[in-house]
Design a protein around this motif. Sequence first.
Motif, short mmCIF file in Angstrom:
data_model
loop_
_atom_site.label_atom_id
_atom_site.label_comp_id
_atom_site.label_asym_id
_atom_site.label_seq_id
_atom_site.Cartn_x
_atom_site.Cartn_y
_atom_site.Cartn_z
N ARG A 120 40.67 24.60 55.79
CA ARG A 120 39.44 23.84 55.51
C ARG A 120 38.92 23.14 56.76
NH1 ARG A 120 42.07 22.76 50.56
NH2 ARG A 120 42.86 20.78 51.34
N GLU A 121 39.81 22.56 57.55
CA GLU A 121 39.38 21.90 58.78
C GLU A 121 38.79 22.89 59.77
OE1 GLU A 121 42.88 19.82 60.04
OE2 GLU A 121 42.47 18.10 58.74
N THR A 122 39.38 24.05 59.88
CA THR A 122 38.85 25.10 60.76
C THR A 122 37.46 25.51 60.29
OG1 THR A 122 41.07 25.91 61.23
CG2 THR A 122 39.25 27.42 61.68
N GLU A 123 37.31 25.71 58.99
CA GLU A 123 36.01 26.10 58.44
C GLU A 123 34.96 25.01 58.69
OE1 GLU A 123 37.83 28.88 54.87
OE2 GLU A 123 37.12 26.87 54.41
N GLN A 124 35.34 23.76 58.52
CA GLN A 124 34.40 22.66 58.75
C GLN A 124 33.97 22.59 60.21
OE1 GLN A 124 32.77 20.53 56.69
NE2 GLN A 124 33.55 21.92 55.14
N PHE A 125 34.90 22.86 61.12
CA PHE A 125 34.56 22.87 62.54
C PHE A 125 33.48 23.92 62.82
CE2 PHE A 125 35.09 25.01 66.61
CZ PHE A 125 34.83 23.97 67.48
N TYR A 126 33.67 25.12 62.29
CA TYR A 126 32.69 26.18 62.54
C TYR A 126 31.36 25.90 61.85
CZ TYR A 126 35.81 29.01 65.21
OH TYR A 126 36.63 29.46 66.21
N LEU A 127 31.40 25.36 60.66
CA LEU A 127 30.16 25.04 59.96
C LEU A 127 29.38 23.98 60.74
CD1 LEU A 127 28.47 25.58 57.46
CD2 LEU A 127 29.73 23.75 56.31
N LYS A 128 30.06 22.98 61.23
CA LYS A 128 29.40 21.94 62.03
C LYS A 128 28.78 22.54 63.29
CE LYS A 128 30.23 17.55 64.28
NZ LYS A 128 30.94 17.19 65.46
N ARG A 129 29.52 23.41 63.93
CA ARG A 129 29.01 24.04 65.16
C ARG A 129 27.78 24.89 64.87
NH1 ARG A 129 27.53 23.58 69.85
NH2 ARG A 129 28.08 25.14 71.35
N TYR A 130 27.79 25.65 63.77
CA TYR A 130 26.62 26.46 63.40
C TYR A 130 25.40 25.58 63.22
CZ TYR A 130 28.98 30.89 62.69
OH TYR A 130 29.66 32.06 62.89
N TRP A 131 25.54 24.49 62.47
CA TRP A 131 24.38 23.64 62.22
C TRP A 131 23.91 22.95 63.49
CZ3 TRP A 131 21.11 24.47 58.72
CH2 TRP A 131 21.50 25.04 57.52
N GLU A 132 24.82 22.60 64.37
CA GLU A 132 24.40 22.02 65.65
C GLU A 132 23.54 23.02 66.43
OE1 GLU A 132 28.10 21.05 67.50
OE2 GLU A 132 28.26 19.11 66.49
N LEU A 133 23.94 24.27 66.43
CA LEU A 133 23.16 25.29 67.14
C LEU A 133 21.83 25.56 66.44
CD1 LEU A 133 26.02 27.74 68.09
CD2 LEU A 133 24.66 26.36 69.65
N LEU A 134 21.84 25.67 65.13
CA LEU A 134 20.60 25.94 64.41
C LEU A 134 19.63 24.76 64.53
CD1 LEU A 134 21.92 27.77 61.22
CD2 LEU A 134 20.81 28.76 63.24
N ASP A 135 20.14 23.56 64.63
CA ASP A 135 19.28 22.39 64.82
C ASP A 135 18.57 22.41 66.17
OD1 ASP A 135 19.83 21.38 62.34
OD2 ASP A 135 21.33 19.93 63.03
N ARG A 136 19.09 23.16 67.12
CA ARG A 136 18.46 23.26 68.44
C ARG A 136 17.29 24.25 68.45
NH1 ARG A 136 23.62 23.93 72.36
NH2 ARG A 136 22.02 24.67 73.78
N LEU A 137 17.15 25.01 67.38
CA LEU A 137 16.06 26.00 67.31
C LEU A 137 14.76 25.32 66.92
CD1 LEU A 137 17.88 28.89 65.41
CD2 LEU A 137 17.43 28.73 67.86
N PRO A 138 13.63 25.88 67.36
CA PRO A 138 12.34 25.31 66.96
C PRO A 138 12.07 25.60 65.48
CG PRO A 138 12.00 27.31 68.21
CD PRO A 138 13.47 27.01 68.27
N PRO A 139 11.17 24.85 64.88
CA PRO A 139 10.86 25.05 63.46
C PRO A 139 10.43 26.49 63.13
CG PRO A 139 9.81 23.05 64.25
CD PRO A 139 10.42 23.73 65.44
N GLU A 140 9.78 27.16 64.08
CA GLU A 140 9.33 28.54 63.83
C GLU A 140 10.50 29.47 63.52
OE1 GLU A 140 8.58 27.15 67.12
OE2 GLU A 140 6.91 26.12 66.17
N ALA A 141 11.67 29.16 64.05
CA ALA A 141 12.83 30.01 63.84
C ALA A 141 13.32 29.97 62.40
CB ALA A 141 13.96 29.60 64.78
N LEU A 142 12.89 28.99 61.65
CA LEU A 142 13.29 28.88 60.26
C LEU A 142 12.42 29.71 59.32
CD1 LEU A 142 13.93 25.04 60.21
CD2 LEU A 142 15.59 26.88 60.54
#
Length: 163
Positions: free
Chosen positions: A31-53
């Motif tokens: 679970r901790e490993t999964e949470q680490f990767y999920l956090k990292r994914y959202w950090e990267l996706l948050d760096r994308l501009p709104p158009e990427a959504l």
Amino acid sequence: MEVLIAAIITGGIAILALMHYSLEARRVHVRETEQFYLKRYWELLDRLPPEALADDFTGPKILSDGMKVTSLLYLRVSEDLCEMRRQGNISDRTWRLRCTAMNNQIRRWPMIRLWAEVRDGKQFPLLGKLTANPDKYQPCELNILHRYWLGLTRPLFGPKIPE
């Protein structure tokens, strides 16, 4: 004789408790490993501009350096997640969810632009297998009992937990 039977029962209970503790500790690790990767994914996706959504946005032909870096990091994190699954550190349920999410994200701007440039190379072999056959790709080749003992799936018997 009664003392021997009591010692055997006590020993058996101690072994079962130790096995249960070990299994639960492994599940916490997963679970901790999964949470680490999920956090990292959202950090990267948050760096994308709104158009990427936007689902239908194709984006500009040339990506900025920042978009390339973010896209490349996303691909690297996705490749790493595939490797972690191969090693038995990502649960069955999370793998099904992340497999679909990674495949969908790679097919959207801006990842798709960079993916077109790097997919034929040797940087992302596991991710290449995922995108080639997302419904059948399974990097973890452990059998069900081994996956259970690693805390990747549950339960083997009794009522099923809703996914």
